[in-house]
Scaffold this active site. Structure first.
Site, short mmCIF file in Angstrom:
data_model
loop_
_atom_site.label_atom_id
_atom_site.label_comp_id
_atom_site.label_asym_id
_atom_site.label_seq_id
_atom_site.Cartn_x
_atom_site.Cartn_y
_atom_site.Cartn_z
N LYS A 58 7.28 -9.93 -0.53
CA LYS A 58 7.15 -9.73 0.92
C LYS A 58 8.21 -10.49 1.70
O LYS A 58 8.74 -10.01 2.69
CB LYS A 58 5.75 -10.12 1.39
CG LYS A 58 4.68 -9.14 0.91
CD LYS A 58 3.31 -9.47 1.47
CE LYS A 58 2.28 -8.40 1.10
NZ LYS A 58 0.92 -8.72 1.51
N LYS A 75 3.21 2.23 -3.28
CA LYS A 75 1.79 2.52 -3.03
C LYS A 75 1.60 2.92 -1.56
O LYS A 75 2.38 2.52 -0.70
CB LYS A 75 0.92 1.32 -3.39
CG LYS A 75 0.99 0.15 -2.42
CD LYS A 75 -0.21 -0.77 -2.59
CE LYS A 75 -0.30 -1.69 -1.37
NZ LYS A 75 -1.58 -2.24 -1.10
N LYS A 114 -1.29 0.92 4.78
CA LYS A 114 -1.67 1.27 6.15
C LYS A 114 -0.74 0.70 7.22
O LYS A 114 -0.64 1.23 8.30
CB LYS A 114 -3.12 0.87 6.44
CG LYS A 114 -3.42 -0.61 6.39
CD LYS A 114 -4.87 -0.85 6.80
CE LYS A 114 -5.63 -1.69 5.80
NZ LYS A 114 -4.99 -2.92 5.30
#
Ligand code: AQP
Length: 339
Positions: A116, A199, A202
């Site tokens: 990240k 993946k 959201k």
């Protein structure tokens, strides 16, 4: 409190709605685990500001939306403890103690931080992104959870949780239950429809993410435009045909069938037929789900009341753990002015 094993899991209010992967990979399993387990489920809002903080009003609304969606999915406040993480100061209270027994090198090895932070550069990331696996450990250990339903991507964080619990117990005595991973058959990974190497997520706006709050026409459009391959054969092969296999997995889950049956049913037909059937199956689930969510959101006061009740229930366990931990560490107990 029951004798059933305890389970703890959380979801971030990091988007305007849950996406298909959240439901199939996690939440559906949570609903099942309300029976046979003493289940704690939380909306982990503290975690959702680690990468970037949304506008305050947006975060508030997203938290209510996720809570409403969890109820719409079938969580029953009488059969589980549903709460919002920030309503319990016990989470950061325990997290601090755990931070102090976590090695800097140990925290630096967390691959999610590496992944990240690589996007914007580690130097520019907030320290919260670095320490959030420790907050996650606190989330779990506060409730003395026996099992944590997780996907493969979270395995390393659960290992850290186990290590910290063992370390604390070895130094201060048995304060924590050592949690195990619960990898259900639903630990499936749903892929982005436009980029099947990633993946579905959201918080990353993408035409490849299907939100459960979307209008039927938008869901159908996204599924019909999903990236597949050129050979035209309906065959489940996640390695060589990830896009098509992803659609087959989604159809299998929502259509209550399996991929072998889908291969037979669609043999000789084009991808168009499979996409249409997948879109129909998703819409059939999403439409009543979105309607129920909308209905729950029309009464935010009732929603907040359910969450407050959940927090009060959660505090019975979390408060006990923190009091025990603080006592073991030797923090001077606050004296009671009344006595
Ligand atoms: N694509 C997915 N397939 C299967 N399971 C998934 N989950 C998430 N995406 C998929 C599972 O959903 C649960 C809640 O996830 P989270 O909100 O805590 O964070 P996440 O895993 O990072 O999910 P998102 O949607 O990708 O959120 P953002 O975009 O904020 O990072 C977890 O159990 C997760 O495994």
């Amino acid at each position: 409190m029951t004798d059933d094993p305890r389970v703890l899991s959380g979801i971030q209010p990091s988007g305007e709605s849950m996406q298909l992967g959240n439901y199939l990979g996690a939440v559906r399993n949570w609903v099942t685990m309300q029976d046979g387990y003493e289940a704690y489920y939380c909306v982990v809002d503290l975690h959702s500001i680690t990468l970037e903080a949304p506008e305050p009003a947006v975060l508030t609304q997203r938290t209510r939306i996720v809570a409403a969606q969890l109820l719409a999915a079938g969580l029953d406040p009488d059969r589980c403890t549903l709460f919002v993480q920030s309503h319990l100061p016990e989470h950061p209270q325990l997290s601090w103690v755990l931070e102090c027994i976590t090695g800097f090198g140990e925290a630096s090895r967390m691959t999610q931080f590496k992944d990240k932070s690589a996007r914007a550069g580690a130097e520019r990331q907030g320290v919260g992104l670095f320490t959030y696996p420790i907050l996650q450990a606190a989330d779990i250990l506060l409730y003395q959870a026996n099992y944590v339903p997780i996907g493969e991507d979270q395995r390393q964080h659960l290992e850290l949780t186990r290590d910290l619990a063992k370390r604390f117990n070895a130094r201060y005595g048995q304060a924590f239950t050592i949690p195990d991973a619960h990898i259900g058959k639903d630990a499936a990974k749903i892929l982005d429809l436009q980029d099947p190497s990633a993946k579905m997520s959201k918080s990353r706006p993408s035409a490849g993410t299907v939100y459960l709050s979307e209008e039927p026409a938008a869901i159908t459009r996204k599924i019909k435009r999903a990236v597949t391959d050129a050979d035209g054969e309906i065959r489940y092969d996640p390695e060589h045909k990830p896009g098509l296999s992803n659609l087959m997995a989604i159809l299998a889950e929502f259509g209550s069938t399996n991929v072998q049956q889908i291969e037979k049913d669609f043999s000789g037909q084009g991808y168009g037929a499979l996409k249409a059937a997948t879109a129909d199956a998703v819409v059939e689930f999403a439409q009543p789900f979105a309607a129920r969510t909308k209905e729950l959101l029309t009464d935010p006061a009732e929603l907040d009341r359910i969450l407050a009740k959940g927090a009060a229930k959660a505090r019975q366990t979390a408060g006990r753990t923190v009091a025990d931990v603080y006592k073991r560490v030797g923090f001077l107990p606050p004296s009671n002015l009344e006595s």
